[in-house]
Enzyme design. Sequence first.
Site, PDB file in Angstrom:
ATOM      1  N   HIS A  86      -5.344   1.008   6.532  1.00  0.00           N
ATOM      2  CA  HIS A  86      -5.282   0.468   7.889  1.00  0.00           C
ATOM      3  C   HIS A  86      -6.563   0.722   8.687  1.00  0.00           C
ATOM      4  CE1 HIS A  86      -1.236  -0.416   6.990  1.00  0.00           C
ATOM      5  NE2 HIS A  86      -0.674   0.693   7.413  1.00  0.00           N
ATOM      6  N   ASP A  92      -2.222   7.385   3.279  1.00  0.00           N
ATOM      7  CA  ASP A  92      -1.231   6.450   3.801  1.00  0.00           C
ATOM      8  C   ASP A  92      -1.797   5.533   4.874  1.00  0.00           C
ATOM      9  OD1 ASP A  92       1.457   5.423   3.999  1.00  0.00           O
ATOM     10  OD2 ASP A  92       1.701   6.554   5.855  1.00  0.00           O
ATOM     11  N   LYS A 134       0.843  -1.189   0.000  1.00  0.00           N
ATOM     12  CA  LYS A 134       0.000   0.000   0.000  1.00  0.00           C
ATOM     13  C   LYS A 134       0.884   1.246   0.000  1.00  0.00           C
ATOM     14  CE  LYS A 134       0.790   1.379   4.388  1.00  0.00           C
ATOM     15  NZ  LYS A 134       1.210   2.727   4.794  1.00  0.00           N
TER      16      LYS A 134
END
Length: 491
Positions: free
Chosen positions: A243, A238, A151
């Site tokens: 996440h 990010d 990612k």
Amino acid sequence: MVTSNTASTATEPLDLVIFGGAGDLSVRKLLPALYMAHLHHTLPESARIHALGRQPWDRDAFMAFVNEKVRGFIAAESLDEAAWRGFVDRLGYVCLDATQPEDFAGLARAMQPGSDRVYYLATAPTLFTGICAHLHGAGLIDERARVVLEKPLGHDLASARAINDEVGRYFSEAQTFRIDHYLGKETVQNMMVLRFGNTIFEPLWRSPYIKSVQITVAESVGVGSRAGFYDGTGALRDMVQNHLLQLLCIVAMEPPVSLDPDAVRDEKLKVLRSLRPLTVADVARDTVRGQYTAGSANGDKAVGYLQEDNVPAGSETETFVALRAHINNWRWANVPIFLRTGKRMAERRSEIVIEFADLPYTIFPDAPRQPVNRLMIRLQPEEHVQLQMMAKEPGSGMRLRPVSLNLDLESAFSARRAEAYERLLMDVIKGRLTHFMRRDELEAAWTWVEPILDGWSNLREKPRPYTAGSWGPAASSALMAREGSAWVEEA
């Protein structure tokens, strides 16, 4: 396009190929994880590891680099010299420029004949499609090959779809492992058991019994050497897009019909598609973005983001995000879900906090005015589950105070707990897809995140400053207060 996938066995030759083999991720995470698997005999004996990079090294130069850099990221108690020598014997290095198709002939020569192949793309996502095309051109993809994509996959929905389309020309969905190392953490995987293996929680895991949910992934470090990558990416792309949304899915999903990978991922997809879209007005009200300024972090002086090396002057990249989300279904009706992530925070902490609803009426007039019941699931740095309840203090009278029931997962089980990357790498080798993102999951996540990016662009508001070593801008506390809640460290 290849349409099937098989797991590797202990006897079949296996080539693990790391593009970006001398990069930060490889040095800090991948090679140490593979060493630990070798040490504990979970890495197949037939496995060979090929690190690829543009440095014009021979094998001796690469081994010197590995000995100097990688050993420092392995715990001293795990460094066994005999095991280390055996691990190093598995390593090879191929000088390769991923943009040059002719370089892939050297990789082909390094492969074991008839091997299963795992290609780990620890590179910038812009290189993914070219790498896959060049692997195909060199005849290095067959039905047993797998590809691991790091990612963030793209920088928006259109770029993510373009990457998926191109990678999908050469690797089937069953051969594609989109990695999110948070899904490899033991406590995250334990969430499935905590929720669906215990009758005490599942009946209450819904509105109106839950008042709010907060999910925090806080880092005490700054951008460091990653500033060149991080600037222009930012905390939303990010961290939130992958996440935090994956953690949200595990918290909010319905029970899957089985542990089949697609059954689990179907339920996660439903959560992502049920997230209420944010309009520009919602973005202005329900999101907070920040950027750290100079302060004290980890006991040391820390420069601000704009003073970090390789950060452009006047950058408006956010290093902090807090936002409120809602899920449009019956289970989570009217339950705000707060997501928060940032760099240079007061401490390194990743946790999920389930705040149960207030009592409708209390017969204890002296009870503390604070949340009565909270389930706190700590993911890092330590891993534990804590249930906060009210209890009577010893003595006469009925004075109440909160106490905690603690489950320390590290001490509850004597077996070694593998780190996330080690566990996920072994899942790739075994062909287990449960803890990896499916294409439709990824694109659903981008579909929800993209309006936030557009909203920030339309609002033209700069990130709010926050002091390094704090918990972010004050506006993030106000975001919680509007719902009658507070971040756990402020309650």
